[in-house]
Write a protein that holds these residues in place. Sequence first.
Motif, PDB file in Angstrom:
ATOM      1  N   LYS A  90       4.002  -5.874  -8.013  1.00 19.71           N
ATOM      2  CA  LYS A  90       4.931  -4.358  -8.037  1.00 19.71           C
ATOM      3  C   LYS A  90       3.797  -3.554  -6.999  1.00 19.71           C
ATOM      4  N   THR A  91       2.525  -3.715  -7.106  1.00 21.08           N
ATOM      5  CA  THR A  91       1.830  -3.023  -6.053  1.00 21.08           C
ATOM      6  C   THR A  91       2.020  -3.611  -4.666  1.00 21.08           C
ATOM      7  N   TYR A  92       2.146  -4.574  -4.292  1.00 23.18           N
ATOM      8  CA  TYR A  92       2.502  -5.068  -3.089  1.00 23.18           C
ATOM      9  C   TYR A  92       3.742  -4.536  -2.655  1.00 23.18           C
ATOM     10  N   ALA A  93       4.826  -4.569  -3.620  1.00 19.67           N
ATOM     11  CA  ALA A  93       6.279  -3.971  -3.118  1.00 19.67           C
ATOM     12  C   ALA A  93       5.980  -2.588  -2.762  1.00 19.67           C
ATOM     13  N   ALA A  94       5.018  -1.683  -3.313  1.00 16.70           N
ATOM     14  CA  ALA A  94       5.006  -0.414  -2.938  1.00 16.70           C
ATOM     15  C   ALA A  94       4.249  -0.117  -1.937  1.00 16.70           C
ATOM     16  N   GLN A  95       3.366  -1.250  -1.235  1.00 17.19           N
ATOM     17  CA  GLN A  95       2.579  -1.162  -0.115  1.00 17.19           C
ATOM     18  C   GLN A  95       3.028  -1.766   1.210  1.00 17.19           C
ATOM     19  N   LYS A  96       4.280  -2.481   1.048  1.00 18.61           N
ATOM     20  CA  LYS A  96       4.747  -3.532   1.616  1.00 18.61           C
ATOM     21  C   LYS A  96       5.019  -2.620   3.185  1.00 18.61           C
ATOM     22  N   GLN A  97       4.586  -3.464   4.186  1.00 15.14           N
ATOM     23  CA  GLN A  97       4.776  -2.823   5.654  1.00 15.14           C
ATOM     24  C   GLN A  97       6.311  -3.222   6.152  1.00 15.14           C
ATOM     25  N   THR A  98       6.636  -2.938   7.430  1.00 12.03           N
ATOM     26  CA  THR A  98       7.920  -2.905   7.961  1.00 12.03           C
ATOM     27  C   THR A  98       8.322  -4.559   8.488  1.00 12.03           C
ATOM     28  N   SER A  99       7.310  -5.302   9.051  1.00 13.95           N
ATOM     29  CA  SER A  99       7.470  -6.343   9.472  1.00 13.95           C
ATOM     30  C   SER A  99       6.795  -7.647   8.475  1.00 13.95           C
ATOM     31  N   ALA A 100       7.830  -8.500   8.264  1.00 18.72           N
ATOM     32  CA  ALA A 100       7.317  -9.685   7.450  1.00 18.72           C
ATOM     33  C   ALA A 100       6.527 -10.727   8.235  1.00 18.72           C
ATOM     34  N   LEU A 101       5.671 -11.255   7.331  1.00 21.01           N
ATOM     35  CA  LEU A 101       4.742 -12.151   8.093  1.00 21.01           C
ATOM     36  C   LEU A 101       4.628 -13.725   7.198  1.00 21.01           C
ATOM     37  N   THR A 102       4.791 -14.575   7.857  1.00 19.12           N
ATOM     38  CA  THR A 102       4.918 -16.098   7.114  1.00 19.12           C
ATOM     39  C   THR A 102       3.650 -16.632   7.404  1.00 19.12           C
ATOM     40  N   GLY A 103       3.269 -17.768   6.630  1.00 17.66           N
ATOM     41  CA  GLY A 103       2.258 -18.522   6.736  1.00 17.66           C
ATOM     42  C   GLY A 103       0.839 -17.938   6.372  1.00 17.66           C
ATOM     43  N   VAL A 104       0.620 -16.761   5.655  1.00 20.01           N
ATOM     44  CA  VAL A 104      -0.459 -16.055   5.262  1.00 20.01           C
ATOM     45  C   VAL A 104      -0.202 -15.590   3.548  1.00 20.01           C
ATOM     46  N   GLY A 105      -0.958 -16.194   2.616  1.00 17.10           N
ATOM     47  CA  GLY A 105      -0.767 -15.650   1.429  1.00 17.10           C
ATOM     48  C   GLY A 105       0.505 -16.027   0.819  1.00 17.10           C
ATOM     49  N   ASP A 106       0.957 -15.392  -0.260  1.00 17.01           N
ATOM     50  CA  ASP A 106       2.426 -15.698  -1.008  1.00 17.01           C
ATOM     51  C   ASP A 106       3.271 -14.835  -0.444  1.00 17.01           C
ATOM     52  N   GLU A 107       2.958 -13.430   0.213  1.00 14.60           N
ATOM     53  CA  GLU A 107       3.753 -12.709   0.620  1.00 14.60           C
ATOM     54  C   GLU A 107       2.931 -11.900   1.432  1.00 14.60           C
ATOM     55  N   ALA A 108       3.312 -11.191   2.742  1.00 18.03           N
ATOM     56  CA  ALA A 108       2.606 -10.711   3.585  1.00 18.03           C
ATOM     57  C   ALA A 108       3.641  -9.748   4.576  1.00 18.03           C
ATOM     58  N   SER A 109       3.131  -8.633   4.921  1.00 15.75           N
ATOM     59  CA  SER A 109       3.956  -7.996   5.936  1.00 15.75           C
ATOM     60  C   SER A 109       2.775  -7.091   6.844  1.00 15.75           C
ATOM     61  N   VAL A 110       3.343  -6.409   7.970  1.00 18.99           N
ATOM     62  CA  VAL A 110       2.500  -5.741   8.793  1.00 18.99           C
ATOM     63  C   VAL A 110       3.355  -4.789   9.669  1.00 18.99           C
ATOM     64  N   SER A 111       2.583  -3.688   9.781  1.00 17.46           N
ATOM     65  CA  SER A 111       3.128  -2.499  10.775  1.00 17.46           C
ATOM     66  C   SER A 111       2.354  -2.187  12.148  1.00 17.46           C
ATOM     67  N   THR A 112       2.839  -1.952  13.113  1.00 17.33           N
ATOM     68  CA  THR A 112       1.646  -1.363  14.177  1.00 17.33           C
ATOM     69  C   THR A 112       2.391   0.025  14.530  1.00 17.33           C
ATOM     70  N   SER A 113       1.551   0.662  14.963  1.00 18.75           N
ATOM     71  CA  SER A 113       1.924   2.325  15.241  1.00 18.75           C
ATOM     72  C   SER A 113       1.244   2.667  16.376  1.00 18.75           C
ATOM     73  N   LEU A 114       1.849   3.433  17.565  1.00 17.10           N
ATOM     74  CA  LEU A 114       1.191   4.039  18.508  1.00 17.10           C
ATOM     75  C   LEU A 114       1.113   5.603  18.479  1.00 17.10           C
ATOM     76  N   THR A 115      -0.045   6.069  18.355  1.00 12.27           N
ATOM     77  CA  THR A 115      -0.071   7.530  18.385  1.00 12.27           C
ATOM     78  C   THR A 115      -0.732   8.149  19.699  1.00 12.27           C
ATOM     79  N   LYS A 116      -0.370   9.433  20.005  1.00 13.54           N
ATOM     80  CA  LYS A 116      -0.974  10.104  20.932  1.00 13.54           C
ATOM     81  C   LYS A 116      -1.475  11.475  20.613  1.00 13.54           C
ATOM     82  N   ASP A 117      -2.864  11.981  20.880  1.00 13.25           N
ATOM     83  CA  ASP A 117      -3.287  13.045  20.669  1.00 13.25           C
ATOM     84  C   ASP A 117      -4.131  13.600  21.969  1.00 13.25           C
ATOM     85  N   SER A 118      -3.592  14.663  22.261  1.00  8.91           N
ATOM     86  CA  SER A 118      -4.228  15.290  23.765  1.00  8.91           C
ATOM     87  C   SER A 118      -3.980  14.290  24.700  1.00  8.91           C
TER      88      SER A 118
END
Length: 238
Positions: free
Chosen positions: A149-177
């Motif tokens: 349940k906690t994982y579902a609430a924190q799940k990121q945008t891209s699924a990963l395989t081969g690590v843990g029982d379930e995993a996901s990752v997000s990357t973001s590029l920000t620009k400030d000044s």
Amino acid sequence: MAPLPITLAARLLPTVVLAIVGWSMTTTGDSTADPGSQASAQSPAPSSSSSSSSGSGTNPGSGSGSGSGASYSKPPAACGSITAATLKKLVPGVKTAGKALKLTDPTHRTGCSWNALKGFDYRWLDVTFEVAAANNGTTGQSAEASARKTYAAQKQTSALTGVGDEASVSTSLTKDSGQQTQEAVLVVRKGNALVTITYNGSDFETKKAPSATDVRQGALSAAKEALTALGKASTVAS
């Protein structure tokens, strides 16, 4: 010279002076804050252009995604969960001891943070562990179901395989000044435990950031070592 981005200044230790370029950086946040709020409050929102990624190779934390049956009684000491060699690779110039995060329940949650500025290159790495306990109330919720349940609430945008029982990752590029910052947030569940990795970086000379692939792979390598440390901490058959 332009000031450092607010998102990075909030994470740095109080007042670090870069004599070379005459910058003064001051913290606007508490680096010992609960990592759950840190990830949501300080991390940039996931970029809609983040591409899917899958983990490669095998590791002690790999699983089928349907539940490993592993049940952990406590999280590991987070500051000892990543090897010195990996820390030096991901965070050049870092003090490998790290800074333990102050959490309300260290018997179920632990975390550690590392950051360093080497020349003009800045890197930040967070590792947090959360071990869910069974809910023996009227819901009869198991420890693994709680972690799901906690994982579902924190799940990121891209699924990963081969690590843990379930995993996901997000990357973001920000620009400030004009200063770019690239960040990866990776969440992995193994049995009744969750591991969250936050890894980001910037180059203050070129104002460019590492690629999304680099930060994603860096987060993944930290996650694999964190899972190994989790397994060594305590495991009981479920």
